[in-house]
Enzyme design. Sequence first.
Site, PDB file in Angstrom:
ATOM      1  N   GLU A  33      -4.296  -9.515   3.550  1.00  0.00           N
ATOM      2  CA  GLU A  33      -5.213  -9.123   4.810  1.00  0.00           C
ATOM      3  C   GLU A  33      -6.495 -10.197   4.790  1.00  0.00           C
ATOM      4  O   GLU A  33      -6.617 -10.563   5.932  1.00  0.00           O
ATOM      5  CB  GLU A  33      -5.460  -7.663   4.693  1.00  0.00           C
ATOM      6  CG  GLU A  33      -4.380  -6.773   4.882  1.00  0.00           C
ATOM      7  CD  GLU A  33      -3.547  -6.376   3.892  1.00  0.00           C
ATOM      8  OE1 GLU A  33      -3.162  -5.204   3.729  1.00  0.00           O
ATOM      9  OE2 GLU A  33      -3.929  -7.109   2.812  1.00  0.00           O
ATOM     10  N   GLU A  89       0.804  -1.257  -0.032  1.00  0.00           N
ATOM     11  CA  GLU A  89      -0.057  -0.050   0.020  1.00  0.00           C
ATOM     12  C   GLU A  89       0.871   1.141  -0.084  1.00  0.00           C
ATOM     13  O   GLU A  89       0.277   2.352  -0.574  1.00  0.00           O
ATOM     14  CB  GLU A  89      -0.875  -0.023   1.300  1.00  0.00           C
ATOM     15  CG  GLU A  89      -2.072  -1.066   1.108  1.00  0.00           C
ATOM     16  CD  GLU A  89      -3.106  -1.123   2.252  1.00  0.00           C
ATOM     17  OE1 GLU A  89      -4.149  -0.919   2.245  1.00  0.00           O
ATOM     18  OE2 GLU A  89      -2.622  -1.647   3.422  1.00  0.00           O
TER      19      GLU A  89
END
Length: 355
Positions: free
Chosen positions: A141, A119
């Site tokens: 995740e 990210e």
Amino acid sequence: MFRTLKYTLGDDGIAVVVIDVPNSNANVVSNDMAEDTKALIAQIKTDEKVRGVVITSAKKDFMAGGDLKAMVEDFNRDISAEEAYEIATSFSPLVRQLETCGKPIVAAINGPAMGGGLELALGCHYRVMSNDPKAILGLPEVTLGLMPGAGGTQRLPRLIGVRAALPLILQGTVLNAEKALTAGIVNEVVAPDQIVEAGKRWILNGGEGVQPWDKKGFQVPGGAGFADAALGDFYNLAATTVARETNRNLPAPLGALTAIAHGTAVPMDAGLQIEAVEFAKLIRSPVAVNMVRTLFVSKGDLEKLKARPANVEPAQIKTIGVIGAGLMGGGVAQVSAQAGLNVVMIDANQAQADA
């Protein structure tokens, strides 16, 4: 000045920022990292000598993402909606400030960039990745009961399109450098000792400090939002598939899908807000708490043999006995033999054992 970063400004006007979280085997997002990132942004914005920035790592990984062990400690108590939202917005706004600081930022990915590491890289304007086989990237995740919370559900679809991004986010798929380049997630793949120089070269050749989604007239590749005729059925199919495969017991994939579908239909800042709300919901969920604890923290402790009694010598197993030569016993015997162990099988009669 910095506790988790090493900052060097060269004569060429390019600042090289090396992530190096102290007392940790991996670079994880922490309060110190957030404070350092805030200070870094202020410095590069105000220093006229800074022409651009290359971010890399001093460790084997680029960045591993959030500190899940610390997160589990938070999960062990009742978290209010306000606290959950504060956690959800602890790092994402900083990535947004970094990509809008006005200076070109390059991620020189030397090793694994997982979760928050990817990210951060997506928040940079250019990504150079090492061709080292150990260099991988992904957003895993959902496999831990969570979802990307630092812009992953917004930047990846805007970069490569919703159809291409959805499997990577909902399945936690991991890519090596070659596949990441083919997918359009990284811009360049070079030898490990060339990643920083390649990043500098891009800046010196006129690299822009603005993201595609911040340019006027930007459209998500392949369309976005439920209202998009080409994507409406695709989203419905994805939601049905997730519900069927998880029996609606796992909230993370549906939360991520919601963030993607609604977030990509609006401007980036609004999309990030939607992602934060969905992430905050998850970290108040007992499902996420238990999955992180079991699949990450407890699993890691088990692999490190933390519960092993002290002063007990490890056993050297050379021979095993398998009672029952059925499907399960036969499988255990096969993999054990393939691993080089001596295997003895026992069953009710010789014919069943021979079979």
